[in-house]
Design an enzyme around this catalytic site. Structure first.
Site, short mmCIF file in Angstrom:
data_model
loop_
_atom_site.label_atom_id
_atom_site.label_comp_id
_atom_site.label_asym_id
_atom_site.label_seq_id
_atom_site.Cartn_x
_atom_site.Cartn_y
_atom_site.Cartn_z
CB CYS A 1 -1.06 -0.01 1.23
SG CYS A 1 -2.27 1.31 2.04
CB CYS B 1 0.73 2.27 3.93
SG CYS B 1 -1.08 1.12 4.03
#
Ligand code: ZN
Length: 150
Positions: free
Chosen positions: A68, A71
């Site tokens: 991600c 993230c």
């Protein structure tokens, strides 16, 4: 509260730490590791459950995954914040790819999602990556002693 209960990140022993010693780098009574660290803890689902069941400091968990992008972008911001709030809030990360059961149990639908817990109960949740300023503002709102104390 004049004392807190914290789980040792190294040996999982439950430690009792007086409020006055929270910011003095307390050591585990069993293994002498630092009970409070300057970096987010890395949790499995079982470890998260143990913290929620035992710890009295507010806990903020970053539910993330290695694939991600947002993230990974937020990771250094979250990491730096852990040092700022050491002794006031517990910061931790849970890899939702490695621990999918935990992610689904906490209803994680998008990542990153940050969940704040106090005394084992969810008190606030943020979805999407936060900037350093946004994260700081949110963490300050969670601090047990009120805004502006971090
Ligand atoms: Zn220990």
């Amino acid at each position: 509260m004049s004392e807190h209960f914290l789980i040792c990140p190294a040996c999982s022993a439950k430690n009792r730490v007086p409020q006055s010693r929270l910011q003095q780098a307390p050591l585990c009574g069993k293994c002498k590791a630092y009970v409070i660290t300057d970096e987010p803890l890395t949790l499995t689902g079982a470890q998260l459950d143990r913290l929620l069941a035992n710890e009295t400091l507010p806990l903020v968990v970053d539910f993330w995954a290695p694939w991600c992008g947002p993230c990974l972008q937020m990771a250094p911001v979250f990491g730096a914040a852990a040092a700022d709030v050491a002794g006031l809030l517990r910061l931790a990360k849970l890899d939702t790819e490695a621990h999918q059961a935990a992610a689904s149990r906490f209803g994680i639908r998008s990542i990153p999602t940050l969940i704040a817990f106090n005394q084992g109960k969810e008190i606030s949740r943020q979805s999407g990556a936060l900037s350093a300023g946004q994260l700081r503002q949110w963490l300050e709102s969670l601090s047990p002693s009120g805004r502006g104390t971090l």
